[in-house]
Design a protein around this motif. Structure first.
Motif, PDB file in Angstrom:
ATOM      1  N   VAL A 333       0.827  -1.213   0.000  1.00  0.00           N
ATOM      2  CA  VAL A 333       0.000   0.000   0.000  1.00  0.00           C
ATOM      3  C   VAL A 333       0.860   1.262   0.000  1.00  0.00           C
ATOM      4  O   VAL A 333       2.050   1.237   0.302  1.00  0.00           O
ATOM      5  CB  VAL A 333      -0.931   0.032   1.237  1.00  0.00           C
ATOM      6  CG1 VAL A 333      -1.806  -1.217   1.298  1.00  0.00           C
ATOM      7  CG2 VAL A 333      -0.137   0.199   2.534  1.00  0.00           C
ATOM      8  N   ASN A 336      -3.105   7.096   0.983  1.00  0.00           N
ATOM      9  CA  ASN A 336      -4.094   7.588   0.034  1.00  0.00           C
ATOM     10  C   ASN A 336      -4.516   8.988   0.444  1.00  0.00           C
ATOM     11  O   ASN A 336      -5.079   9.179   1.520  1.00  0.00           O
ATOM     12  CB  ASN A 336      -5.295   6.635   0.025  1.00  0.00           C
ATOM     13  CG  ASN A 336      -6.304   6.998  -1.050  1.00  0.00           C
ATOM     14  OD1 ASN A 336      -6.008   7.770  -1.952  1.00  0.00           O
ATOM     15  ND2 ASN A 336      -7.498   6.447  -0.932  1.00  0.00           N
ATOM     16  N   ASP A 343     -13.767   2.038  -0.003  1.00  0.00           N
ATOM     17  CA  ASP A 343     -13.405   1.385  -1.252  1.00  0.00           C
ATOM     18  C   ASP A 343     -12.668   0.083  -0.938  1.00  0.00           C
ATOM     19  O   ASP A 343     -11.829   0.030  -0.052  1.00  0.00           O
ATOM     20  CB  ASP A 343     -12.498   2.334  -2.055  1.00  0.00           C
ATOM     21  CG  ASP A 343     -12.296   1.867  -3.489  1.00  0.00           C
ATOM     22  OD1 ASP A 343     -12.333   0.651  -3.708  1.00  0.00           O
ATOM     23  OD2 ASP A 343     -12.086   2.728  -4.350  1.00  0.00           O
ATOM     24  N   ASP A 345     -10.406  -1.131  -2.529  1.00  0.00           N
ATOM     25  CA  ASP A 345      -8.998  -0.953  -2.868  1.00  0.00           C
ATOM     26  C   ASP A 345      -8.254  -0.117  -1.841  1.00  0.00           C
ATOM     27  O   ASP A 345      -7.124   0.305  -2.081  1.00  0.00           O
ATOM     28  CB  ASP A 345      -8.870  -0.293  -4.251  1.00  0.00           C
ATOM     29  CG  ASP A 345      -9.357  -1.216  -5.356  1.00  0.00           C
ATOM     30  OD1 ASP A 345      -9.255  -2.438  -5.178  1.00  0.00           O
ATOM     31  OD2 ASP A 345      -9.824  -0.703  -6.380  1.00  0.00           O
ATOM     32  N   CYS A 346      -8.906   0.145  -0.703  1.00  0.00           N
ATOM     33  CA  CYS A 346      -8.279   0.946   0.348  1.00  0.00           C
ATOM     34  C   CYS A 346      -8.394   0.244   1.698  1.00  0.00           C
ATOM     35  O   CYS A 346      -9.311  -0.536   1.931  1.00  0.00           O
ATOM     36  CB  CYS A 346      -8.952   2.323   0.454  1.00  0.00           C
ATOM     37  SG  CYS A 346      -8.659   3.396  -0.966  1.00  0.00           S
ATOM     38  N   SER A 353      -6.228   6.627   5.307  1.00  0.00           N
ATOM     39  CA  SER A 353      -6.511   5.677   4.231  1.00  0.00           C
ATOM     40  C   SER A 353      -5.230   5.307   3.478  1.00  0.00           C
ATOM     41  O   SER A 353      -4.366   6.156   3.246  1.00  0.00           O
ATOM     42  CB  SER A 353      -7.516   6.308   3.250  1.00  0.00           C
ATOM     43  OG  SER A 353      -7.679   5.495   2.118  1.00  0.00           O
ATOM     44  N   TYR A 354      -5.137   4.025   3.116  1.00  0.00           N
ATOM     45  CA  TYR A 354      -3.999   3.517   2.345  1.00  0.00           C
ATOM     46  C   TYR A 354      -4.511   2.793   1.109  1.00  0.00           C
ATOM     47  O   TYR A 354      -5.389   1.931   1.207  1.00  0.00           O
ATOM     48  CB  TYR A 354      -3.139   2.568   3.191  1.00  0.00           C
ATOM     49  CG  TYR A 354      -2.448   3.262   4.333  1.00  0.00           C
ATOM     50  CD1 TYR A 354      -1.138   3.715   4.205  1.00  0.00           C
ATOM     51  CD2 TYR A 354      -3.123   3.506   5.532  1.00  0.00           C
ATOM     52  CE1 TYR A 354      -0.505   4.369   5.253  1.00  0.00           C
ATOM     53  CE2 TYR A 354      -2.497   4.169   6.579  1.00  0.00           C
ATOM     54  CZ  TYR A 354      -1.197   4.601   6.431  1.00  0.00           C
ATOM     55  OH  TYR A 354      -0.577   5.261   7.464  1.00  0.00           O
ATOM     56  N   ARG A 355      -3.974   3.170  -0.044  1.00  0.00           N
ATOM     57  CA  ARG A 355      -4.404   2.585  -1.312  1.00  0.00           C
ATOM     58  C   ARG A 355      -3.606   1.328  -1.612  1.00  0.00           C
ATOM     59  O   ARG A 355      -2.378   1.320  -1.503  1.00  0.00           O
ATOM     60  CB  ARG A 355      -4.219   3.606  -2.440  1.00  0.00           C
ATOM     61  CG  ARG A 355      -4.713   3.130  -3.808  1.00  0.00           C
ATOM     62  CD  ARG A 355      -4.664   4.266  -4.805  1.00  0.00           C
ATOM     63  NE  ARG A 355      -3.300   4.650  -5.128  1.00  0.00           N
ATOM     64  CZ  ARG A 355      -2.573   4.090  -6.099  1.00  0.00           C
ATOM     65  NH1 ARG A 355      -3.084   3.115  -6.838  1.00  0.00           N
ATOM     66  NH2 ARG A 355      -1.335   4.500  -6.327  1.00  0.00           N
TER      67      ARG A 355
END
Length: 524
Positions: A333, A336, A343, A345-346, A353-355
């Motif tokens: 990750v 974000n 999401d 994807d997070c 938040s981390y993508r």
């Protein structure tokens, strides 16, 4: 079958549980003594489930205390007797424990804490010799089985809570890493102190399989002659250690198949395993399996593994740390900056938040699954920054943000070092482990550590400490110039260490890892 039932089964045999120096302990003795001590703990504390601190080094009685704690419903906290009294005091105070089993020679004096020494523990065991604790008290499932204290960037120990389910998940997976045959009796080497989570690998794999644990201690490690004499009599099949410990042994030409003729498997965790180290081991021990593992204490010892064969060690540098275990998942990750909106994807940690990045991209490693700890003991503030939960299909999933950097390629994890080992020098971002990997690519360098040198809290330059795999007929400063010249083909100029220090050995901590703190002190 759980570990308690397995050990009860083994206690009815003549199997030797442990060998240490000139003494041994059978499973029968462990069960008998732990039953007696557990009965005392239950009688004294009943349903108060506070953790219990066990202080010692490699004494048989430590294992008795560990098992008596879990049989009576208490997590145990292993503390090595080599730790400073200040560190031990901090661990005890943070644990809220009212009882310490002190098996060491240390004289511990702590207010409002009952400290039982060896003689007192043996007296308790003898006075409760006929008692068997009720099974309902046993630590199980999501109860905390043990707490191992690690140091973070602040230097203050953080107690990692490991549940029985976490431990069971690790053991079930670890027994698939080699050609394990149920009913086979193994001899596991125990190098790490019980306060270091690497010891969980050899201790519990040994206990679950009815095998023998063969322990070495700090005094032996500091005396190669004594160590090798001891190893010669060991019949070790499964070697468990840090890479640094193996590299130390490899400096002696007698470390080979003649010394350990029954050796089948070498399990390495806790540090980077280098290609040089693997190739030397493959030359010295022709018929062994070398397995590289990765995992933080917060995810129960290790969560990835791979067998390093000659093709991998010759053609892939740096080596991968393995495939993820079947009941866990890995995510790479980056932070974000957009608003979190649940999401898929997070991932979220304490509102940040981390993508999730695609395969091949480098970022921070996050681990999810049954091995992940529920958090740090009595430390919710730090826990919420690195631990998280998410409900998926009605099932709670735990996540741990490792602060390690890596990437995934062909489902294999590659470890790139600690996030906090990334520094800025003259405004330029530098990853210290990348420089160390480049140094290891130089044909005459065995191992390398890169350290930032600070003065008045300001980063001044980089220094590299290296060991060589052959004698060079040059003075140290001349070798340093050759190294810098070779690095020009591998790195940008600003990444080349200003100072190159050549050592015969890299110093180790009591856990068997490279002692970076000592090397940093020597640079001052």
């Amino acid at each position: 079958m759980n570990v308690y039932d397995l050990m009860d089964k083994y206690s009815k045999t003549n199997l030797i549980l442990r060998k240490y120096r000139n003494s041994s302990m059978k499973y029968e003795e462990l069960i008998r003594k732990s039953d007696a001590l557990a009965s005392y703990i239950i009688k004294r504390f009943d349903n108060n489930k506070m953790p219990i601190v066990v202080c010692g080094h490699k004494e048989h009685l430590m294992l008795v205390c560990f098992l008596s704690c879990t049989k009576s419903g208490h997590a145990y906290i292993p503390v090595d007797s080599s730790m400073s009294k200040e560190r031990i005091k901090y661990i005890v105070e943070n644990s809220n424990s009212k009882l310490i089993f002190n098996i060491s020679d240390n004289k511990l004096h702590l207010d409002n804490i009952d400290i039982k020494n060896c003689a007192e523990i043996e007296t308790i065991i003898n006075s409760h010799a006929t008692m068997i604790p009720d099974k309902i008290y046993r630590v199980q499932d999501e109860d905390i089985h043990y707490i191992i204290c690690t140091s973070g960037s602040t230097g203050k120990p953080k107690g990692v809570k490991t549940t029985s389910n976490c431990l069971k998940s690790f053991v079930n997976w670890a027994l698939t890493l080699w050609d394990y045959s149920e009913g086979t009796h193994y001899v596991f080497m125990n190098q790490a102190p019980f306060s270091f989570d690497l010891s969980v690998m050899d201790l519990y794999l040994s206990l679950y399989t009815g095998s023998t644990l063969f322990s070495i201690d700090n005094q032996m490690i500091s005396n190669m002659k004594e160590l090798f004499s001891y190893l010669k009599s060991s019949d070790i099949n499964i070697w468990v250690s840090t890479p640094s410990f193996a590299e130390m042994c490899l400096t002696d030409i007698n470390f080979n198949n003649n010394l350990l003729p029954r050796l089948k498997v070498m399990l390495f965790c806790g540090e980077v395993l280098t290609n040089n180290c693997v190739q030397k081991l493959q030359n010295r021990f022709k018929y062994i399996s070398i397995i590289n593992l990765y995992g933080p204490t917060e995810a129960t010892v290790a969560v990835t593994a791979i067998k390093i064969d000659t093709e991998l060690s010759s053609n892939v540098n740096p080596l991968p740390v393995g495939y993820i275990k079947n009941d866990c998942k890995l995510f790479i990750v980056e932070k974000n900056n957009s608003v979190l909106n649940n999401d898929e994807d997070c991932l979220e940690f304490n509102g940040v938040s981390y993508r999730i990045l695609p395969e091949g991209e480098k970022g921070e490693i996050i681990i999810s699954g049954k091995s992940v700890s529920p958090g740090y003991f009595n430390n919710n503030e730090i826990s919420k920054n690195v631990f998280s939960k998410r409900i998926i299909n009605g099932i709670e999933n735990r996540y741990y943000k490792t602060e390690d950097e890596g990437y995934i390629k062909d489902n294999l994890l590659y470890y790139c070092g600690r996030i906090d080992s990334q520094i800025k020098l003259d405004g330029l971002r530098i990853e210290l482990e990348n420089i160390a990997n480049s140094l290891r690519e130089i044909e005459f360098i065995e191992n390398a550590v890169v350290l930032p040198v600070k003065k008045e809290n300001k980063l001044q330059y980089l220094a590299a400490v290296v060991t060589l795999n052959k004698v060079l007929l040059k003075k140290d400063f001349e070798v340093g110039l050759v190294i810098k010249e070779k690095l020009k083909n591998l790195l940008s100029n600003y990444m080349i260490p200003r100072k190159i220090i050549i050592k015969e050995h890299l110093p180790m901590t009591i856990n068997g890892k490279i002692n970076r703190r000592l090397l940093t002190e020597e640079l001052k």
